[in-house]
Design a protein around this motif. Structure first.
Motif, PDB file in Angstrom:
ATOM      1  N   CYS A 167       0.827  -1.209   0.000  1.00 21.79           N
ATOM      2  CA  CYS A 167       0.000   0.000   0.000  1.00 21.79           C
ATOM      3  C   CYS A 167       0.863   1.261   0.000  1.00 21.79           C
ATOM      4  O   CYS A 167       0.514   2.257  -0.636  1.00 21.79           O
ATOM      5  CB  CYS A 167      -0.964  -0.022   1.185  1.00 21.79           C
ATOM      6  SG  CYS A 167      -2.228  -1.314   1.011  1.00 21.79           S
ATOM      7  N   CYS A 213      -6.506  -6.044   3.917  1.00 24.46           N
ATOM      8  CA  CYS A 213      -5.571  -5.936   2.788  1.00 24.46           C
ATOM      9  C   CYS A 213      -4.931  -7.306   2.524  1.00 24.46           C
ATOM     10  O   CYS A 213      -4.383  -7.938   3.425  1.00 24.46           O
ATOM     11  CB  CYS A 213      -4.498  -4.890   3.091  1.00 24.46           C
ATOM     12  SG  CYS A 213      -3.268  -4.726   1.779  1.00 24.46           S
ATOM     13  N   CYS A 240      -4.240   1.518   3.342  1.00 26.28           N
ATOM     14  CA  CYS A 240      -4.188   0.083   3.624  1.00 26.28           C
ATOM     15  C   CYS A 240      -5.437  -0.315   4.403  1.00 26.28           C
ATOM     16  O   CYS A 240      -5.627   0.110   5.544  1.00 26.28           O
ATOM     17  CB  CYS A 240      -2.926  -0.251   4.420  1.00 26.28           C
ATOM     18  SG  CYS A 240      -2.575  -2.016   4.497  1.00 26.28           S
TER      19      CYS A 240
END
Length: 158
Positions: free
Chosen positions: A10, A21, A17
């Motif tokens: 990210c 994730c 994020c």
């Protein structure tokens, strides 16, 4: 609950994020190069798809494998990890050949030590003493040789 720090993926992709994730467990923020190299070779979308298609217990191994393959591809753009595998297989073959040669030589030496040496090959300490020489080396002295002057050839050097 995960800390506020975004994962390496990210951070690299410059996005927020999320809690779920897909990259976070496999590309931690402490190792941004790990994701960067995989992204360069495979792309974020392909990495995400590959991880999502696998069961959760296999994703860690898959991420490690992608990192290995990406590093190999960067080092050797043509052959990648196949080149590394071929190189190692060739090394194994050469080492096996060397081992076989060494084992054969060792066996040969062992067999030579186990066999008694034949009498005609027995080493002698004094070659000057005719009696101590094997029978095939007992030549008559050179004074007994008949020298016929008619058998002499003319030398071109004299």
């Amino acid at each position: 609950m995960r800390s506020c720090s975004p994962c390496a993926a990210c951070k690299f992709l410059r996005r927020r994020c999320a809690e779920d994730c897909i990259f976070a467990p496999y590309f931690p923020s402490q190792d941004p190069h790990r994701f960067a190299i995989v992204h360069k070779v495979f792309g974020a979308s392909n990495i995400s798809k590959a991880l999502q298609e696998l069961p959760v217990d296999q994703r860690g191994d898959a991420a490690s494998s992608m990192v290995f393959e990406a590093n190999a591809r960067v080092r050797d753009p043509v052959y990648g990890c196949v080149g590394a595998i071929s190189y190692l297989q060739n090394q194994v073959s050469q080492l096996q050949m060397q081992l076989t040669v060494a084992q054969t030589e060792l066996l040969r030496i062992k067999m030579q030590q186990d066999l008694p040496s034949p009498p005609y090959l027995a080493p002698t300490n004094n070659f000057n003493n005719i009696d101590s020489q094997p029978a095939y080396l007992n030549f008559p002295p050179s004074t007994n040789v008949i020298q016929d002057p008619s058998l002499k050839t003319e030398s071109i050097w004299t």
